[in-house]
Structures are given as structure tokens and as C-alpha cells.
Design an enzyme around this catalytic site. Structure first.
Site, mmCIF file in Angstrom:
data_model
loop_
_atom_site.group_PDB
_atom_site.id
_atom_site.type_symbol
_atom_site.label_atom_id
_atom_site.label_comp_id
_atom_site.label_asym_id
_atom_site.label_seq_id
_atom_site.Cartn_x
_atom_site.Cartn_y
_atom_site.Cartn_z
ATOM 1 N N ARG A 106 0.934 -1.354 -0.056
ATOM 2 C CA ARG A 106 0.005 0.053 0.048
ATOM 3 C C ARG A 106 0.938 1.384 0.144
ATOM 4 O O ARG A 106 0.657 2.345 0.604
ATOM 5 C CB ARG A 106 -0.997 0.048 1.172
ATOM 6 N N SER A 128 -10.855 -0.364 3.361
ATOM 7 C CA SER A 128 -10.244 -0.220 4.404
ATOM 8 C C SER A 128 -9.700 0.884 5.177
ATOM 9 O O SER A 128 -9.066 1.719 4.262
ATOM 10 C CB SER A 128 -8.837 -1.213 4.418
ATOM 11 N N GLU A 158 -4.981 4.286 5.948
ATOM 12 C CA GLU A 158 -5.007 4.299 4.480
ATOM 13 C C GLU A 158 -5.283 5.250 3.528
ATOM 14 O O GLU A 158 -4.701 5.854 2.770
ATOM 15 C CB GLU A 158 -5.703 2.694 3.930
#
Ligand SMILES: Cc1cc2nc3c(=O)[nH]c(=O)nc-3n(C[C@H](O)[C@H](O)[C@H](O)COP(=O)(O)OP(=O)(O)OC[C@H]3O[C@@H](n4cnc5c(N)ncnc54)[C@H](O)[C@@H]3O)c2cc1C
Length: 353
Positions: free
Chosen positions: A162, A241, A345
Site C-alpha cells: 500500500r 479499509s 490508508e
């Protein structure tokens, strides 16, 4: 001149959270030249610039954005054999569907991830055992530092879990095009890496199945968790998320296991996946759940999704501050319980956690 320009334009409708105040100016660009013109103009005048794709990974302040918001709406799907080039504004999930229809493998398990193709390299988007770093060959970007369009090979993108050089240095590059090398496996998927997908398909991890079946299965699994956009379903008014899975050093992992044993008993084994260099990745969803923040948690206008512990959601009337208050409560609660600090995130604009 950019095709579409608005002033004092609400940004909330451009995000999947439906949150955030207005931008001083909003430009929608439909060609690479319009994107570059708008970026140059902002940079030359010293105006802050916010790039928006599908708005599915953005948390924008209630006060909005004092500067130019540039929505990238370029189009272009060019498939030559196994080579794919996508314009930044292409809808990612639709592009995945088209590659599967063409019988190609490599991105089928990333079906249903909302947003634009141009944003996929930013956080090295991934799901169900695939991430884009495995198939991207090159990223074509406008480099705001040099004022040139550059072609960045995969090896120079610094992809990790990520993360990428684009996320590391968010004001430098504007992605214009993304190039992929897919696989022609005669209509079959890439080997399935994710046990949940393999189980749902009744095969073993490592097996291949028809790519179309892999895609459909992932879409079903995602829908069951509120991870496919549905305007009617508040469980999908999220950024997917909200927290990344923590990657711990060996010492941090040992300390974490001690906290788990103290709190939950010696027989409880939290999820642990090797993450290279002796690091261990654990599950943010597990931590949140075991710290007491279960599905549906929250009494206010922002709550944890009723379908997925990791998704924070706007139940319809929330503000960005409501969302952040919930996010801080969850982050602090997990830290108090297990000594692990969760990191958000989505990209925050004008606010921080
Ligand atoms: C229901 C749901 C499920 C999700 N599931 C997943 C998942 O499974 N896996 C996953 O990885 N993510 C997931 N996400 C997060 C999100 O979909 C991805 O991060 C997606 O790539 C964001 O794309 P976007 O176009 O919406 O980006 P935006 O939200 O518009 O922007 C995100 C960031 O990228 C920057 N950016 C966007 N386009 C460009 C460009 N062309 N050039 C430079 N910078 C740019 C923006 O400035 C911002 O910093 C999910 C989100 C939702 C709402």
C-alpha cells in the site's frame, strides 16, 4: 482551456465517503493536455493543487480545499496482445472486466476496487492476493518538479505494501497513463494466492480457474463485506479499509504477542504473515475487533461498517470530524489494548488523524 470549471464547488459528491467542504475551484480535465495545463497553471501561480480520481481513498476536511481541485476524467483503454495501457481517468473495475473478457490474467482478483486507473500505482492497490505492482510495467506521469512528462519503469516506482514513490512524494507526480503486462493463460486466471478465494471456488491455493469465475467470485466476496460501491448501502460509504495492516519488527511482534497473551490468554494466536526482512504483518481487522470495536460499532453518524470491521462509514449525515473522531477512538483503543499503532490508508486533505 480546461473543459469544465466551477468555483466554490462541493467536493463531498466526488468522494465515496460523501464528505468534505468545497474547493475554491474545481477543474475537470478530459485529456492529458488539459491535465498538464491545469497542473502547470496551478504550479506557476503557486495555487495548492488537489488531484481527484474516483475519490474513493480521500478524507477531505469539512472546511474544504483552498486551491484548485483537478478531477482527472481522461479516457483510454488500449490493449495490444497482453500489453494494456490505461488513461488515468479510466474506471479501474471496468478495465479489469474488459481484460477478463479478453481472456487475460493478472488483475482479475482486483475487480470491484473502486476508483480510477491512475490512482492504482499511488498506494499499490491490491486485493485477494494480487496487487498492481506485479503487473505494472511503466507509469507515465507529469513531473511537477521538472515540468516534463516522464516514463517511470516499475523498478523505479518503489512499490511496497500500500505504498509507492508516488505516495511518498505526493506533490511531485501526476499520473497520466499506466501500462501493464498481463498473461495469456488461455482464459485461466493467474494462480490463486488468497486462500479465501480458493476456498470459495472449491480449489487449492495456487490453482488456476477460468479468469471470469475468479473475477465473479471476488466480486461476490467483496459485496458480502460492503466492498463494492452501492449508493443505496451506507456500508459502502467508506474508503474501503480505513487502516493498513501493521507490519511489525521481530521485537515489536514479540511485544505484541505478550500483550495478546495478557489480554486474551496464552492460546490466542493473532494472524501473522511473513513480510520480509524478519518483519511480520498482522491484521488490522483482527486488532480492531479484539480491542472491542466490532462490526456496526458506534452510536453516531459515523460507524464501523456492519459488514467489515476495517471499513469506517458515513451513515448518511456524518461530517469529516465525526469520521475522524471515530477513527481516533479506534486507533487509540487498539493502541491501549495491544500497543500497536494503526495507520490510516486513505489520504487526508486539510485534516490528520
Ligand atoms: C468500497 C471500497 C473498497 C475499496 N477496496 C480497496 C481494495 O480492495 N484495495 C485497495 O487497495 N484499495 C481499496 N479501496 C481504496 C480505493 O479504492 C483505492 O485506493 C483507489 O485506487 C483510489 O482511487 P481513486 O481514483 O478513487 O483515488 P482518489 O481517492 O481520487 O485519490 C486517492 C489519492 O491518489 C491521488 N491521485 C488520484 N489520481 C491520481 C493521479 N492520476 N495522479 C496522481 N495522484 C492521483 C489523490 O490525489 C489522492 O492522494 C477501496 C475503497 C472503497 C470505497
Amino acid at each position: 482551456m480546461p473543459v469544465q470549471e466551477r468555483h466554490d464547488a462541493p467536493l463531498a459528491p466526488l468522494t465515496t465517503f460523501r464528505l468534505g467542504g468545497p474547493a475554491t475551484r474545481l477543474i475537470t480535465a478530459v485529456t492529458d493536455a488539459e491535465v498538464i495545463d491545469a497542473v502547470r497553471e496551478a504550479d506557476e501561480s503557486g495555487t495548492p493543487l488537489l488531484i481527484i480520481g474516483g475519490g474513493s481513498n480521500l478524507v477531505i476536511s469539512d472546511k474544504g480545499f483552498d486551491g484548485t481541485a483537478l478531477r482527472i476524467a481522461t479516457t483510454g483503454f488500449d490493449l495490444q496482445g497482453t500489453r494494456l495501457e490505461l488513461a488515468a481517468g479510466e474506471n479501474w473495475s471496468d478495465a479489469v472486466a474488459r481484460t477478463v473478457e479478453a481472456g487475460l490474467a493478472g488483475i482479475e482478483c482486483m475487480a470491484g476496487i473502486p476508483g480510477s486507473a491512475g490512482a492504482t500505482p499511488i498506494q499499490n492497490v491490491g486485493a485477494y492476493g494480487q496487487d498492481v505492482s506485479a503487473t505494472i510495467t511503466e507509469v507515465v506521469a507529469y513531473d511537477r518538479r521538472s515540468g516534463e512528462t516522464v516514463v517511470i519503469p516499475n523498478a523505479d516506482c518503489a512499490f511496497s505494501y500500500r505504498h509507492s514513490r508516488f505516495k511518498e512524494d505526493p506533490t511531485r507526480y501526476v499520473v497520466l497513463r499506466v501500462r501493464f503486462e498481463l498473461e495469456d493463460a488461455g482464459g485461466l486466471s493467474a494462480p490463486l494466492k488468497y486462500p479465501e478465494t480458493a476456498r470459495a471456488l472449491g480449489v487449492e491455493a495456487g490453482d488456476r480457474v477460468p479468469a471470469a469465475r475468479a473475477r465473479e467470485t471476488v466480486l461476490k466476496l467483496r459485496a458480502g463485506k460492503g466492498m463494492v460501491l452501492d449508493p443505496e448501502d451506507h456500508d459502502t460509504w467508506s474508503a474501503g479499509s480505513f487502516f493498513t495492516n501493521p507490519v511489525l519488527t521481530a521485537a515489536e511482534h514479540a511485544a505484541f504477542l505478550t500483550r495478546v497473551a495478557e489480554r486474551l490468554g496464552p492460546d490466542v494466536a493473532p494472524p501473522a504473515f511473513p513480510a520480509g526482512d524478519g518483519m511480520v504483518k498482522t491484521s488490522a481487522a483482527w486488532l480492531i475487533d479484539r480491542a472491542g470495536f466490532t462490526k456496526g460499532y458506534g452510536a453516531g453518524r459515523a460507524r464501523i461498517s456492519t459488514k467489515h470491521t476495517l471499513a469506517l462509514t458515513n451513515r448518511g449525515e456524518a461530517s469529516t470530524e465525526d469520521l475522524l473522531a471515530l477513527a481516533r477512538e479506534v486507533r487509540d483503543g487498539v493502541h491501549a489494548a495491544f500497543g500497536v499503532t494503526l495507520v490510516n490508508e486513505p489520504v487526508t486533505v486539510g485534516v490528520s488523524l
